[in-house]
Design an enzyme around this catalytic site. Structure first.
Site, PDB file in Angstrom:
ATOM      1  N   GLU A  46       0.828  -1.209   0.000  1.00  0.00           N
ATOM      2  CA  GLU A  46       0.000   0.000   0.000  1.00  0.00           C
ATOM      3  C   GLU A  46       0.861   1.256   0.000  1.00  0.00           C
ATOM      4  O   GLU A  46       1.907   1.294   0.658  1.00  0.00           O
ATOM      5  CB  GLU A  46      -0.906   0.063   1.245  1.00  0.00           C
ATOM      6  CG  GLU A  46      -1.803  -1.121   1.445  1.00  0.00           C
ATOM      7  CD  GLU A  46      -2.996  -1.164   0.524  1.00  0.00           C
ATOM      8  OE1 GLU A  46      -3.263  -0.146  -0.152  1.00  0.00           O
ATOM      9  OE2 GLU A  46      -3.664  -2.205   0.487  1.00  0.00           O
ATOM     10  N   THR A  47       0.396   2.254  -0.708  1.00  0.00           N
ATOM     11  CA  THR A  47       0.929   3.615  -0.591  1.00  0.00           C
ATOM     12  C   THR A  47      -0.231   4.506  -0.170  1.00  0.00           C
ATOM     13  O   THR A  47      -1.299   4.483  -0.780  1.00  0.00           O
ATOM     14  CB  THR A  47       1.526   4.106  -1.920  1.00  0.00           C
ATOM     15  OG1 THR A  47       2.650   3.278  -2.256  1.00  0.00           O
ATOM     16  CG2 THR A  47       1.992   5.547  -1.813  1.00  0.00           C
TER      17      THR A  47
END
Length: 286
Positions: A46-47
């Site tokens: 995830e970002t």
């Protein structure tokens, strides 16, 4: 353009364990397509993108921010570990002085607060309903082969399938299980599953863990996620019902591993707490 970026290991107090997330602080609006390009570049599960909601907002003084999460392949509606990572950047790096931070997200408002060494996330609690085995039999076989399955549930809110392995198995069996998550894509015929949780009852006598899990989301480009807050929004509901407990200690036994402290709230939500370690600080330049 320059954007401050951090890598934070969530649900651990040790660098290089737990679940890493990239966190970007957006001073200004970012072109829509750049969110996905940056997440693909960072190439972590995830970002997270924290954005100011009003022109006068400040990452150190404001208490409410916008928050979005992207895998390398797509945007997702909820991500626990990247929310914890985002709160860690604001609390620990930006020295945000507020006792509680509120994030406006696709899953509504999420709150994060500091309690001693932990960051506590206030997340939705998602029920999981009994699932007809025949519909998902091929997917389960792709995941666990001929292992004994004790229960199968489906969470329509999160599109996650929960598969509980027999209580006769030890934690080591779940840890050592070789899973080819890429094969789930062809084995899943219903079109309704976007994440698969494998879980096992723990040994909660004394200070042990109440339950164990692993989580796979190849539909979002994540073969196995190391430690997953959103999966525990489903697991918390299930195991609270099974064990008759409101407070539980969970361990996600991926290769990196991570521990989550769980407390079901009276308002129908769940507090999930964990620690974090900031391992990288830098600047995206483009």
């Amino acid at each position: 353009m320059q954007i401050p970026v951090f890598t934070v290991d969530a649900f651990t107090n040790r660098p290089f364990s737990g679940n890493p997330a990239a966190v970007c602080l957006l001073e200004n609006e970012l072109d829509e397509d750049l969110h996905q390009k940056i997440a693909t570049e960072m190439n972590l599960s995830e970002t997270a993108f924290i954005r100011k909601l009003h022109p006068g907002d400040d990452f150190t003084k404001s208490s409410c921010f916008g928050l979005r999460w992207f895998t390398p392949a797509s945007e997702v509606p909820l991500c626990g570990h990247a929310t914890l990572a985002s709160a860690a950047v604001l609390f620990h790096i930006q020295k945000n002085t507020n006792p509680v931070l509120t994030f406006v997200t696709l899953s509504g408002e999420l709150k994060a607060r500091q309690v001693k060494d932990d960051i506590v996330l206030d997340l939705p609690l998602y029920p999981a309903h009994p699932q007809v085995l025949e519909e998902v039999e091929e997917l389960i076989k792709a995941a666990v082969g001929d292992m004994a399955v004790q229960d199968v549930r489906y969470s329509p809110d999160t599109r996650k399938l929960l598969v509980r392995l027999s209580d006769t198995y030890e934690r080591s069996v779940l840890e050592e299980l070789k899973v080819s998550a890429q094969s789930f894509l062809s084995a899943e015929k219903t079109g309704k599953v976007k994440g698969l949780i494998l879980t096992l009852k723990g040994n909660s006598s004394g200070k042990g863990h109440d339950f164990y899990s692993r989580y796979f989301a190849p539909w979002y480009g994540v073969l196995e996620d190391p430690v997953t807050g959103s999966a525990h929004a489903v697991l918390s509901s299930y195991w609270s019902e099974q064990l008759g407990k409101k407070e539980m200690l969970a361990f996600q036994c991926s290769r990196r591993g991570g521990e989550l402290k769980i407390c079901l709230r009276s308002d129908g939500r769940v507090d999930i707490a964990g620690q974090s370690a900031v391992v990288l600080k830098g600047t995206l330049t483009f």
